[in-house]
Write an enzyme that holds these catalytic residues in place. Sequence first.
Site, PDB file in Angstrom:
ATOM      1  N   ASP A  70      50.409  48.533  38.952  1.00 35.83           N
ATOM      2  CA  ASP A  70      50.088  47.802  39.920  1.00 35.83           C
ATOM      3  C   ASP A  70      48.946  48.251  40.521  1.00 35.83           C
ATOM      4  O   ASP A  70      47.911  48.751  40.443  1.00 35.83           O
ATOM      5  CB  ASP A  70      51.348  48.768  41.247  1.00 35.83           C
ATOM      6  CG  ASP A  70      51.711  47.886  42.087  1.00 35.83           C
ATOM      7  OD1 ASP A  70      52.455  46.983  42.579  1.00 35.83           O
ATOM      8  OD2 ASP A  70      50.751  48.692  43.398  1.00 35.83           O
ATOM      9  N   SER A  71      48.646  47.080  41.348  1.00 35.21           N
ATOM     10  CA  SER A  71      46.653  47.414  41.907  1.00 35.21           C
ATOM     11  C   SER A  71      46.989  46.133  42.622  1.00 35.21           C
ATOM     12  O   SER A  71      46.903  45.759  43.299  1.00 35.21           O
ATOM     13  CB  SER A  71      46.225  46.562  39.937  1.00 35.21           C
ATOM     14  OG  SER A  71      46.801  45.800  39.689  1.00 35.21           O
ATOM     15  N   PHE A 148      41.221  36.157  37.884  1.00 32.16           N
ATOM     16  CA  PHE A 148      42.263  35.342  38.315  1.00 32.16           C
ATOM     17  C   PHE A 148      42.189  36.473  39.551  1.00 32.16           C
ATOM     18  O   PHE A 148      41.185  37.250  39.599  1.00 32.16           O
ATOM     19  CB  PHE A 148      44.089  36.005  37.854  1.00 32.16           C
ATOM     20  CG  PHE A 148      44.118  37.442  37.664  1.00 32.16           C
ATOM     21  CD1 PHE A 148      43.872  38.682  36.941  1.00 32.16           C
ATOM     22  CD2 PHE A 148      45.237  38.270  38.441  1.00 32.16           C
ATOM     23  CE1 PHE A 148      44.034  39.421  36.776  1.00 32.16           C
ATOM     24  CE2 PHE A 148      45.601  39.255  38.518  1.00 32.16           C
ATOM     25  CZ  PHE A 148      44.275  39.595  37.158  1.00 32.16           C
ATOM     26  N   GLY A 149      43.119  36.385  40.487  1.00 31.46           N
ATOM     27  CA  GLY A 149      42.992  36.993  42.316  1.00 31.46           C
ATOM     28  C   GLY A 149      41.482  36.899  42.626  1.00 31.46           C
ATOM     29  O   GLY A 149      41.078  35.834  42.972  1.00 31.46           O
ATOM     30  N   TYR A 150      40.939  37.762  42.922  1.00 27.71           N
ATOM     31  CA  TYR A 150      40.162  37.807  43.775  1.00 27.71           C
ATOM     32  C   TYR A 150      38.644  38.010  43.022  1.00 27.71           C
ATOM     33  O   TYR A 150      37.256  38.269  43.323  1.00 27.71           O
ATOM     34  CB  TYR A 150      39.930  40.080  44.455  1.00 27.71           C
ATOM     35  CG  TYR A 150      41.676  39.215  45.226  1.00 27.71           C
ATOM     36  CD1 TYR A 150      41.116  39.020  46.753  1.00 27.71           C
ATOM     37  CD2 TYR A 150      42.094  40.339  44.854  1.00 27.71           C
ATOM     38  CE1 TYR A 150      42.045  39.608  47.785  1.00 27.71           C
ATOM     39  CE2 TYR A 150      43.821  40.428  46.129  1.00 27.71           C
ATOM     40  CZ  TYR A 150      43.386  39.874  47.267  1.00 27.71           C
ATOM     41  OH  TYR A 150      44.182  39.687  48.419  1.00 27.71           O
ATOM     42  N   ASP A 151      38.421  37.398  41.380  1.00 27.13           N
ATOM     43  CA  ASP A 151      37.828  38.523  40.535  1.00 27.13           C
ATOM     44  C   ASP A 151      36.808  37.158  41.128  1.00 27.13           C
ATOM     45  O   ASP A 151      35.511  37.598  41.023  1.00 27.13           O
ATOM     46  CB  ASP A 151      37.540  37.717  39.169  1.00 27.13           C
ATOM     47  CG  ASP A 151      38.986  38.829  38.102  1.00 27.13           C
ATOM     48  OD1 ASP A 151      38.821  39.556  39.290  1.00 27.13           O
ATOM     49  OD2 ASP A 151      39.919  38.837  37.423  1.00 27.13           O
ATOM     50  N   LYS A 171      34.462  42.310  31.608  1.00 28.65           N
ATOM     51  CA  LYS A 171      35.943  42.201  32.701  1.00 28.65           C
ATOM     52  C   LYS A 171      36.569  43.807  32.517  1.00 28.65           C
ATOM     53  O   LYS A 171      36.880  44.561  32.256  1.00 28.65           O
ATOM     54  CB  LYS A 171      36.656  41.797  32.906  1.00 28.65           C
ATOM     55  CG  LYS A 171      37.409  42.491  34.698  1.00 28.65           C
ATOM     56  CD  LYS A 171      38.389  40.941  34.485  1.00 28.65           C
ATOM     57  CE  LYS A 171      39.156  41.506  35.709  1.00 28.65           C
ATOM     58  NZ  LYS A 171      41.003  40.625  36.504  1.00 28.65           N
TER      59      LYS A 171
END
Length: 199
Positions: A70-71, A148-151, A171
């Site tokens: 969970d991140s 992905f996501g907020y990268d 990363k």
Amino acid sequence: MSFIVVATANKHKVDEYKKLLGDIEVDLKSLADFPNFPEVEENGKSFKENASIKAVAASKYCQAPAFADDSGLEVEALDGRPGIYSSRYAATDGERIAKLLSELEGKENRRARFVCAIAIAFNGEVLETFEGTVEGTITLAPRGDGGFGYDPVFQPDGYDQTFGELPAEVKNSISHRARAFASAVEFVEDELSLLGDTF
Ligand code: ITT
């Protein structure tokens, strides 16, 4: 060969874990291999609680050792938001980024950190939890289309590029996920020899 399940429906996380495993010989399955896995409610109050909920459910359903991640992103000027609500902050990656940038508009403090909690479970019991973080800043606009996501809006300290621009290997050498996973692997290697070749 024995296998371990990563209890995630996020294929980007699966890809990262495959790379993070490197030459560790274990067959990694994910929830994509268990299409009828029932949706679990992530109603914990922390990353560790939510990781534990997912890992426990998967270890029972898949009858195998499981771990879950969970991140999320904690932004200083937003008092730690979106935090555990990072995936629920808006509907798509693009909308999540747009909302974040608009909430930060005009704010001088753009410090943020990614947090990753990993829980390992076996037979419906949590064996241990781990946490990793990476500190950085939120850029003024998205840059790069990797990750992905907020990268694309997260620039880790010590680098001029965002996680969206940096090569995946970079990363994967400094990320919150890499750091939590390194502790998990150390635990499995040091403490879990009693489970023989299950892991
Ligand atoms: P699972 O619960 O099935 O694992 P999820 O994507 O919903 O998938 P989380 O509940 O842990 O996972 O939400 C994590 C969100 O935080 C994720 O959707 C991203 O928006 C963000 N996030 C986490 N790690 C990230 C990373 O390495 N890079 C960019 N964004 C990340």
